[in-house]
Design a protein around this motif. Structure first.
Motif, PDB file in Angstrom:
ATOM      1  N   GLU A 116       0.826  -1.211   0.000  1.00  0.00           N
ATOM      2  CA  GLU A 116       0.000   0.000   0.000  1.00  0.00           C
ATOM      3  C   GLU A 116       0.862   1.263   0.000  1.00  0.00           C
ATOM      4  N   ILE A 117       1.903   1.266   0.835  1.00  0.00           N
ATOM      5  CA  ILE A 117       2.794   2.427   0.910  1.00  0.00           C
ATOM      6  C   ILE A 117       3.468   2.655  -0.440  1.00  0.00           C
ATOM      7  N   LEU A 118       4.046   1.597  -1.000  1.00  0.00           N
ATOM      8  CA  LEU A 118       4.769   1.727  -2.261  1.00  0.00           C
ATOM      9  C   LEU A 118       3.845   2.106  -3.411  1.00  0.00           C
ATOM     10  N   SER A 119       2.613   1.632  -3.387  1.00  0.00           N
ATOM     11  CA  SER A 119       1.656   2.012  -4.423  1.00  0.00           C
ATOM     12  C   SER A 119       1.425   3.514  -4.420  1.00  0.00           C
ATOM     13  N   GLU A 120       1.336   4.094  -3.236  1.00  0.00           N
ATOM     14  CA  GLU A 120       1.162   5.548  -3.127  1.00  0.00           C
ATOM     15  C   GLU A 120       2.426   6.286  -3.555  1.00  0.00           C
ATOM     16  N   VAL A 121       3.573   5.771  -3.164  1.00  0.00           N
ATOM     17  CA  VAL A 121       4.844   6.417  -3.507  1.00  0.00           C
ATOM     18  C   VAL A 121       5.059   6.427  -5.010  1.00  0.00           C
ATOM     19  N   PHE A 122       4.741   5.319  -5.684  1.00  0.00           N
ATOM     20  CA  PHE A 122       5.017   5.184  -7.110  1.00  0.00           C
ATOM     21  C   PHE A 122       3.885   5.649  -8.006  1.00  0.00           C
ATOM     22  N   LEU A 165       1.865   7.365 -10.514  1.00  0.00           N
ATOM     23  CA  LEU A 165       2.377   8.278 -11.544  1.00  0.00           C
ATOM     24  C   LEU A 165       1.674   9.624 -11.540  1.00  0.00           C
ATOM     25  N   GLU A 166       0.435   9.672 -11.074  1.00  0.00           N
ATOM     26  CA  GLU A 166      -0.314  10.933 -11.064  1.00  0.00           C
ATOM     27  C   GLU A 166       0.033  11.794  -9.843  1.00  0.00           C
ATOM     28  N   ASP A 167      -0.075  11.201  -8.664  1.00  0.00           N
ATOM     29  CA  ASP A 167       0.051  11.986  -7.433  1.00  0.00           C
ATOM     30  C   ASP A 167       1.076  11.436  -6.451  1.00  0.00           C
ATOM     31  N   GLY A 168       1.904  10.508  -6.882  1.00  0.00           N
ATOM     32  CA  GLY A 168       2.822   9.850  -5.974  1.00  0.00           C
ATOM     33  C   GLY A 168       4.037  10.685  -5.595  1.00  0.00           C
ATOM     34  N   LEU A 169       4.749  10.153  -4.648  1.00  0.00           N
ATOM     35  CA  LEU A 169       5.936  10.819  -4.120  1.00  0.00           C
ATOM     36  C   LEU A 169       7.020  10.985  -5.175  1.00  0.00           C
ATOM     37  N   VAL A 170       7.261   9.956  -5.963  1.00  0.00           N
ATOM     38  CA  VAL A 170       8.297  10.047  -7.001  1.00  0.00           C
ATOM     39  C   VAL A 170       7.956  11.159  -7.983  1.00  0.00           C
ATOM     40  N   THR A 171       6.682  11.252  -8.360  1.00  0.00           N
ATOM     41  CA  THR A 171       6.253  12.313  -9.271  1.00  0.00           C
ATOM     42  C   THR A 171       6.438  13.685  -8.634  1.00  0.00           C
ATOM     43  N   GLY A 172       6.091  13.806  -7.356  1.00  0.00           N
ATOM     44  CA  GLY A 172       6.255  15.082  -6.661  1.00  0.00           C
ATOM     45  C   GLY A 172       7.710  15.514  -6.580  1.00  0.00           C
ATOM     46  N   VAL A 173       8.591  14.582  -6.277  1.00  0.00           N
ATOM     47  CA  VAL A 173      10.022  14.903  -6.217  1.00  0.00           C
ATOM     48  C   VAL A 173      10.533  15.275  -7.604  1.00  0.00           C
ATOM     49  N   ARG A 192      19.480  16.943 -15.850  1.00  0.00           N
ATOM     50  CA  ARG A 192      19.679  15.505 -16.049  1.00  0.00           C
ATOM     51  C   ARG A 192      19.004  14.710 -14.938  1.00  0.00           C
ATOM     52  N   SER A 193      19.104  15.211 -13.712  1.00  0.00           N
ATOM     53  CA  SER A 193      18.465  14.530 -12.579  1.00  0.00           C
ATOM     54  C   SER A 193      16.950  14.469 -12.761  1.00  0.00           C
ATOM     55  N   ALA A 194      16.372  15.579 -13.187  1.00  0.00           N
ATOM     56  CA  ALA A 194      14.920  15.609 -13.412  1.00  0.00           C
ATOM     57  C   ALA A 194      14.526  14.623 -14.508  1.00  0.00           C
ATOM     58  N   ASN A 195      15.301  14.585 -15.584  1.00  0.00           N
ATOM     59  CA  ASN A 195      15.011  13.647 -16.672  1.00  0.00           C
ATOM     60  C   ASN A 195      15.122  12.197 -16.204  1.00  0.00           C
ATOM     61  N   GLU A 196      16.151  11.921 -15.424  1.00  0.00           N
ATOM     62  CA  GLU A 196      16.346  10.554 -14.927  1.00  0.00           C
ATOM     63  C   GLU A 196      15.227  10.159 -13.964  1.00  0.00           C
ATOM     64  N   LEU A 197      14.835  11.080 -13.095  1.00  0.00           N
ATOM     65  CA  LEU A 197      13.725  10.789 -12.182  1.00  0.00           C
ATOM     66  C   LEU A 197      12.439  10.501 -12.950  1.00  0.00           C
ATOM     67  N   ARG A 198      12.210  11.241 -14.015  1.00  0.00           N
ATOM     68  CA  ARG A 198      11.013  11.004 -14.837  1.00  0.00           C
ATOM     69  C   ARG A 198      11.065   9.596 -15.447  1.00  0.00           C
ATOM     70  N   ARG A 199      12.242   9.189 -15.941  1.00  0.00           N
ATOM     71  CA  ARG A 199      12.393   7.838 -16.505  1.00  0.00           C
ATOM     72  C   ARG A 199      12.180   6.775 -15.432  1.00  0.00           C
ATOM     73  N   VAL A 200      12.732   6.999 -14.255  1.00  0.00           N
ATOM     74  CA  VAL A 200      12.559   6.047 -13.157  1.00  0.00           C
ATOM     75  C   VAL A 200      11.077   5.924 -12.798  1.00  0.00           C
ATOM     76  N   GLY A 201      10.392   7.052 -12.708  1.00  0.00           N
ATOM     77  CA  GLY A 201       8.962   7.027 -12.402  1.00  0.00           C
ATOM     78  C   GLY A 201       8.169   6.267 -13.438  1.00  0.00           C
ATOM     79  N   THR A 202       8.523   6.448 -14.701  1.00  0.00           N
ATOM     80  CA  THR A 202       7.842   5.733 -15.782  1.00  0.00           C
ATOM     81  C   THR A 202       8.128   4.233 -15.687  1.00  0.00           C
ATOM     82  N   ASP A 203       9.377   3.877 -15.406  1.00  0.00           N
ATOM     83  CA  ASP A 203       9.728   2.465 -15.251  1.00  0.00           C
ATOM     84  C   ASP A 203       8.968   1.835 -14.080  1.00  0.00           C
ATOM     85  N   LEU A 204       8.902   2.547 -12.961  1.00  0.00           N
ATOM     86  CA  LEU A 204       8.206   2.018 -11.788  1.00  0.00           C
ATOM     87  C   LEU A 204       6.709   1.899 -12.040  1.00  0.00           C
TER      88      LEU A 204
END
Length: 129
Positions: free
Chosen positions: A36-42, A44-52, A82-94
């Motif tokens: 449940e925690i990881l589902s919220e973190v990952f 893609l719309e409102d998760g923690l990874v997207t916010g970061v 580059r960090s922002a681009n990489e985070l976006r790719r990671v979020g998409t992968d997750l």
């Protein structure tokens, strides 16, 4: 005078603290709770990874302006971009695996409470000969 507890720096510190607390919860969580925690973190719309990711993108735009003014080296701006681009790719992968993680948090289908019919085992059949 403004309330110091409402300052953005305090907010950033509070978020960092809460992330450490969330990490502790995740460490001690049951598989269902962790899912449940990881589902919220990952999410893609409102998760923690997207916010970061959005926060780093905003930081990159700030760094770009400062680099153009000569206040920051261009490498700092490029690193943030580059960090922002990489985070976006990671979020998409997750995001590809979020459904599987969510299923871990879903209780299994209801199990029938009626006992199964007895089935003769090979030993029983041989004994009756």
């Amino acid at each position: 005078m403004t309330d110091p507890s409402n300052s953005p720096v305090h907010l950033a510190r509070d978020i960092a603290f809460r992330l450490r607390v969330l990490d502790e919860y995740l460490t001690e969580a049951t598989p269902s709770q962790a899912a449940e925690i990881l589902s919220e973190v990952f999410d893609l719309e409102d998760g923690l990874v997207t916010g970061v990711t959005h926060l780093v993108e905003t930081g990159s735009r700030f760094a770009q302006g400062q680099a153009h003014r000569g206040m920051l080296p261009p490498e700092a701006w490029l690193a943030m971009g580059r960090s922002a681009n990489e985070l976006r790719r990671v979020g998409t992968d997750l995001n590809e695996h979020t459904d599987a993680i969510k299923q871990l948090g879903t209780p299994p289908a209801a199990v029938s409470t009626t006992p199964p019919k007895p089935v003769a085992s090979a030993m029983v059949v041989r004994r009756s000969r």
